[in-house]
Motif scaffolding. Structure first.
Motif, PDB file in Angstrom:
ATOM      1  N   MET A   1      33.391  97.948  98.708  1.00 34.92           N
ATOM      2  CA  MET A   1      33.692  97.745  99.935  1.00 34.92           C
ATOM      3  C   MET A   1      33.930  96.242 100.248  1.00 34.92           C
TER       4      MET A   1
ATOM      5  N   ILE B   1      28.416  97.891 113.017  1.00 34.62           N
ATOM      6  CA  ILE B   1      29.205  98.405 111.947  1.00 34.62           C
ATOM      7  C   ILE B   1      29.552  99.699 112.241  1.00 34.62           C
TER       8      ILE B   1
ATOM      9  N   ILE C   1      25.978 103.200 106.141  1.00 32.58           N
ATOM     10  CA  ILE C   1      27.442 103.199 105.499  1.00 32.58           C
ATOM     11  C   ILE C   1      27.622 104.217 104.690  1.00 32.58           C
TER      12      ILE C   1
ATOM     13  N   ASN D   1      32.025  91.686  99.303  1.00 25.48           N
ATOM     14  CA  ASN D   1      31.545  92.311 100.156  1.00 25.48           C
ATOM     15  C   ASN D   1      30.612  91.354 100.969  1.00 25.48           C
TER      16      ASN D   1
ATOM     17  N   LEU E   1      24.836  92.593 114.955  1.00 26.50           N
ATOM     18  CA  LEU E   1      25.772  93.183 114.037  1.00 26.50           C
ATOM     19  C   LEU E   1      25.826  94.565 114.510  1.00 26.50           C
TER      20      LEU E   1
HETATM   21  C1  LIG Z   1      32.433  96.189 107.873  1.00 27.72           C
HETATM   22  C2  LIG Z   1      31.111  95.697 107.589  1.00 27.72           C
HETATM   23  C3  LIG Z   1      30.434  94.598 107.866  1.00 27.72           C
HETATM   24  C4  LIG Z   1      29.539  93.836 107.605  1.00 27.72           C
HETATM   25  N1  LIG Z   1      29.022  92.711 107.907  1.00 27.72           N
HETATM   26  C5  LIG Z   1      27.787  92.441 107.583  1.00 27.72           C
HETATM   27  C6  LIG Z   1      27.446  90.894 108.142  1.00 27.72           C
HETATM   28  O1  LIG Z   1      28.259  90.279 108.975  1.00 27.72           O
HETATM   29  N2  LIG Z   1      26.186  90.450 107.786  1.00 27.72           N
HETATM   30  C7  LIG Z   1      25.242  91.112 106.814  1.00 27.72           C
HETATM   31  O2  LIG Z   1      24.462  90.553 106.492  1.00 27.72           O
HETATM   32  N3  LIG Z   1      25.821  92.180 106.475  1.00 27.72           N
HETATM   33  C8  LIG Z   1      26.987  92.778 106.587  1.00 27.72           C
HETATM   34  N4  LIG Z   1      27.497  94.062 106.074  1.00 27.72           N
HETATM   35  C9  LIG Z   1      26.377  94.616 105.373  1.00 27.72           C
HETATM   36  C10 LIG Z   1      26.607  94.463 103.946  1.00 27.72           C
HETATM   37  O3  LIG Z   1      27.978  94.461 103.295  1.00 27.72           O
HETATM   38  C11 LIG Z   1      25.756  95.469 102.943  1.00 27.72           C
HETATM   39  O4  LIG Z   1      26.119  96.520 103.314  1.00 27.72           O
HETATM   40  C12 LIG Z   1      24.459  95.206 103.071  1.00 27.72           C
HETATM   41  O5  LIG Z   1      24.107  93.764 102.405  1.00 27.72           O
HETATM   42  C13 LIG Z   1      23.392  96.279 102.266  1.00 27.72           C
HETATM   43  O6  LIG Z   1      23.979  96.522 101.118  1.00 27.72           O
HETATM   44  P1  LIG Z   1      23.520  95.953  99.619  1.00 27.72           P
HETATM   45  O7  LIG Z   1      22.101  95.980  99.611  1.00 27.72           O
HETATM   46  O8  LIG Z   1      24.517  96.624  98.664  1.00 27.72           O
HETATM   47  O9  LIG Z   1      23.692  94.248  99.654  1.00 27.72           O
HETATM   48  C14 LIG Z   1      28.583  94.536 106.586  1.00 27.72           C
HETATM   49  C15 LIG Z   1      29.113  95.505 106.111  1.00 27.72           C
HETATM   50  C16 LIG Z   1      30.205  96.339 106.409  1.00 27.72           C
HETATM   51  C17 LIG Z   1      30.767  97.647 105.861  1.00 27.72           C
END
Ligand SMILES: Cc1cc2nc3c(=O)[nH]c(=O)nc-3n(C[C@H](O)[C@H](O)[C@H](O)COP(=O)(O)O)c2cc1C
Length: 243
Positions: free
Chosen positions: A112, A183, A157, A136, A181
């Motif tokens: 993503m 989403i 998500i 990401n 935030l």
């Molecule tokens: C559209 C979108 C925007 C995001 N914006 C942020 C953000 O501004 N800050 C943040 O810490 N995580 C953000 N995330 C979340 C991370 O991309 C990720 O989903 C989160 O770190 C947890 O997944 P992981 O454990 O695989 O890292 C966002 C996710 C999406 C789908």
């Protein structure tokens, strides 16, 4: 360092990343062996494992994004992902009118990655557009970020649901800010999820014209949804994310 590469190598081998490259594996093996000569063998700490895991995910995310959008293998030089951004120019123009910090990510690409970042997002985080496209959003996390909050985002998500969290994020210069935030999935005219939008509000910022953070998030998300739906309606059946 050797332990970090070891953890990184395990992540690349793992089921979850969905990418297996012998070349990438070889480079981890080489780096790992060099590290073993220089450093004493020890168990990686949780923080080192997390860092290695994030580094591996970021590398894979960038390589797969580049390969998908250029049909070429990565060839040693840093590639200019910004110039291969897949959004139509009309959508880029519509999104450029929205004066808030937000990103669009593409759920149809591995891990993503960000496919659009607003100017306000770049000002808030200190990164350039070229540095964020194809990655990401987890690069904004750091050692103080709460893992339960990350899990909450991940679960929402996966469930294709909107979520609002307060998460500690890190700028490029490593300073921190509390990110309010939101989403949300963004569906195209046929009802398929074309993108996720994430709207970032710096909790300590006084901007906002007297509007609450929720109202500002709502307004940005609504504007993004209108832009995506109206343009995907015009674009016809071959428009993105109908797969
Ligand atoms: C559209 C979108 C925007 C995001 N914006 C942020 C953000 O501004 N800050 C943040 O810490 N995580 C953000 N995330 C979340 C991370 O991309 C990720 O989903 C989160 O770190 C947890 O997944 P992981 O454990 O695989 O890292 C966002 C996710 C999406 C789908």
């Amino acid at each position: 360092m050797a332990a970090a590469f070891g953890a990184c190598r395990e992540e690349v081998r793992g089921e979850g990343c969905g990418f297996r490259s012998e070349d990438l594996m070889d480079s981890f093996e080489d780096a790992d062996n060099r590290g073993l000569e220089a450093e004493e063998l020890r168990e990686a700490s949780d923080l080192e494992k997390q860092k290695a895991s994030n580094a591996a995910k970021n590398i894979i995310s960038i390589l797969t994004y580049y390969r998908k959008h250029t049909n070429r293998l990565f060839c040693g030089k840093r590639c200019c992902i910004a110039s291969t951004a897949p959004l139509s120019s009309s959508l880029n123009i519509s999104l450029g009118r929205i004066q808030q910090s937000f990103v669009l990510t593409d759920p149809n690409l591995p891990d993503m990655p960000i496919v659009y970042a607003s100017d306000a997002f770049l000002s808030l985080t200190g990164y350039s557009r070229q540095e964020v496209l194809g990655r990401n959003c987890r690069f904004l996390n750091g050692p103080g970020t709460d893992v339960e909050t990350l899990q909450e985002m991940k679960d929402s998500i996966q469930a294709e649901q909107a979520c609002s969290v307060r998460v500690l994020n890190y700028r490029k210069d490593e300073s921190t800010f509390w990110n309010l935030l939101h989403i949300s999935p963004v569906r195209n005219a046929t009802g398929k999820i074309a993108f996720y939008v994430g709207v970032q509000i710096n909790e300590s910022s006084k901007d906002g014209n007297g509007l609450s953070p929720e109202m500002r998030q709502f307004s940005a998300v609504a504007s993004v949804k209108v832009a995506v739906r109206s343009l995907s309606a015009c674009a016809g059946p071959s428009s993105r994310s109908s797969s």
